[in-house]
Design a protein around this motif. Structure first.
Motif, PDB file in Angstrom:
ATOM      1  N   ALA A 160       0.844  -1.189   0.000  1.00 26.59           N
ATOM      2  CA  ALA A 160       0.000   0.000   0.000  1.00 26.59           C
ATOM      3  C   ALA A 160       0.877   1.235   0.000  1.00 26.59           C
ATOM      4  O   ALA A 160       2.000   1.233   0.518  1.00 26.59           O
ATOM      5  N   VAL A 161       0.332   2.330  -0.592  1.00 22.51           N
ATOM      6  CA  VAL A 161       1.140   3.534  -0.791  1.00 22.51           C
ATOM      7  C   VAL A 161       0.778   4.661   0.175  1.00 22.51           C
ATOM      8  O   VAL A 161       1.511   5.643   0.274  1.00 22.51           O
ATOM      9  N   ASN A 162      -0.355   4.536   0.882  1.00 21.58           N
ATOM     10  CA  ASN A 162      -0.747   5.570   1.837  1.00 21.58           C
ATOM     11  C   ASN A 162      -1.750   4.973   2.826  1.00 21.58           C
ATOM     12  O   ASN A 162      -2.090   3.790   2.741  1.00 21.58           O
ATOM     13  N   VAL A 163      -2.241   5.793   3.750  1.00 13.54           N
ATOM     14  CA  VAL A 163      -3.099   5.302   4.826  1.00 13.54           C
ATOM     15  C   VAL A 163      -4.418   4.760   4.285  1.00 13.54           C
ATOM     16  O   VAL A 163      -4.875   3.680   4.690  1.00 13.54           O
ATOM     17  N   GLU A 164      -5.060   5.494   3.376  1.00 14.32           N
ATOM     18  CA  GLU A 164      -6.358   5.041   2.865  1.00 14.32           C
ATOM     19  C   GLU A 164      -6.209   3.733   2.095  1.00 14.32           C
ATOM     20  O   GLU A 164      -7.038   2.823   2.229  1.00 14.32           O
ATOM     21  N   ASP A 165      -5.171   3.651   1.299  1.00 11.26           N
ATOM     22  CA  ASP A 165      -4.890   2.421   0.559  1.00 11.26           C
ATOM     23  C   ASP A 165      -4.633   1.271   1.533  1.00 11.26           C
ATOM     24  O   ASP A 165      -5.131   0.152   1.355  1.00 11.26           O
ATOM     25  N   ALA A 166      -3.886   1.557   2.596  1.00 15.17           N
ATOM     26  CA  ALA A 166      -3.541   0.535   3.588  1.00 15.17           C
ATOM     27  C   ALA A 166      -4.778   0.021   4.316  1.00 15.17           C
ATOM     28  O   ALA A 166      -4.915  -1.188   4.557  1.00 15.17           O
ATOM     29  N   LYS A 167      -5.699   0.920   4.665  1.00 16.27           N
ATOM     30  CA  LYS A 167      -6.921   0.502   5.372  1.00 16.27           C
ATOM     31  C   LYS A 167      -7.716  -0.484   4.529  1.00 16.27           C
ATOM     32  O   LYS A 167      -8.222  -1.495   5.033  1.00 16.27           O
ATOM     33  N   GLU A 168      -7.837  -0.209   3.237  1.00 11.75           N
ATOM     34  CA  GLU A 168      -8.572  -1.109   2.343  1.00 11.75           C
ATOM     35  C   GLU A 168      -7.878  -2.471   2.234  1.00 11.75           C
ATOM     36  O   GLU A 168      -8.525  -3.517   2.296  1.00 11.75           O
ATOM     37  N   LYS A 169      -6.546  -2.435   2.069  1.00  9.20           N
ATOM     38  CA  LYS A 169      -5.807  -3.689   1.905  1.00  9.20           C
ATOM     39  C   LYS A 169      -5.859  -4.522   3.190  1.00  9.20           C
ATOM     40  O   LYS A 169      -5.995  -5.755   3.133  1.00  9.20           O
ATOM     41  N   ILE A 170      -5.734  -3.882   4.334  1.00  8.55           N
ATOM     42  CA  ILE A 170      -5.759  -4.615   5.600  1.00  8.55           C
ATOM     43  C   ILE A 170      -7.116  -5.271   5.821  1.00  8.55           C
ATOM     44  O   ILE A 170      -7.215  -6.441   6.220  1.00  8.55           O
TER      45      ILE A 170
END
Length: 244
Positions: free
Chosen positions: A32-42
């Motif tokens: 993931a490249v940022n916080v919003e992207d990370a939340k979705e991936k997690i």
């Protein structure tokens, strides 16, 4: 162990993924490249561990942890050492400085393996002990200042995070213990206790009423009147657990 690498720098992500791919015990399932992207991936991939950069555009790695309802194990990867103290205050498993050295990465993974397998060292260095799940029948020692209790977990209706402490609700008492809610969540039997949100774990046996709330969430009323909001992300899981 399923891992996600979170870093806004493409080269840093690729270098770390290359190192992790050389380890038999780790499977990189996403990046993931940022916080919003990370939340979705997690939420989508449910990793065991995230390798998390701190300084990212708009929101930091610490911001991500605050926004997650359920936080995987965290290993920070950063070019700055001044965040180390704060990293361990949010119960990070390890703190790796960039460029990440293979030996330090292996040490962090070994630490993670021990954590996941439920093994911890005795404080006196005398070997290992198994960290079994705590059930409703277990009794726990609670100390707050000069007062002490030995309370059965079936009598504890609620755990509430308060900074670096947890407030333990039982009878008419609300003593505070120095422990993180994430660490406690790992020890509790998931059949009896439910992580309602970032701040609360509830005893399912104390649930008296459930009602819809804003944005797809729920509000749970416990015997005695405590009202706890179940976050939108956790509401579906809660309904599944409490349904026939």
């Amino acid at each position: 162990m399923r891992a996600i690498v979170i870093d806004d720098e493409r080269l840093a992500r690729k270098e770390l993924i290359t190192l992790l791919n050389q380890l038999e015990t780790v499977e990189v399932v996403g990046e993931a490249v940022n916080v919003e992207d990370a939340k979705e991936k997690i939420e989508q991939l449910q990793p065991d561990v995230i390798f998390l950069d701190i300084q990212m555009p708009e929101k930091t790695g610490f911001d991500l942890l605050e926004e997650l309802d359920q936080v995987p194990h965290v290993i920070f990867t950063t070019a700055y050492d001044e965040y180390a103290l704060k990293a361990f205050q949010v119960n990070a498993l390890d703190y790796l400085l960039k460029p990440v050295e293979p030996k330090r990465l292996e040490e962090a993974i070994q630490k993670l393996q021990g954590k996941i397998e439920g093994i911890s060292r005795r404080e006196d260095g005398g070997g290992f002990i198994n960290q079994k799940k705590l059930t409703l029948e277990d009794q726990v020692f609670v100390k707050d200042g000069d007062r002490c209790w030995f309370v059965r977990l079936s009598n504890v209706r609620l755990f509430e995070s308060d900074g670096n402490y947890i407030k333990v609700y039982f009878d008419n008492f609300k003593p505070m213990i120095h422990k993180s809610l994430n660490a406690l969540d790992e020890r509790l039997d998931e059949k009896s206790f439910f992580r309602a949100s970032r701040k609360h774990i509830i005893n399912l046996g104390w649930v008296e009423a459930i009602e819809p709330w804003f944005n797809g969430g729920l509000v749970v009323t416990l015997r005695g009147g405590d009202r706890i909001e179940v976050s939108r992300r956790q509401a579906a899981r809660f309904k599944e657990m409490m349904s026939l």
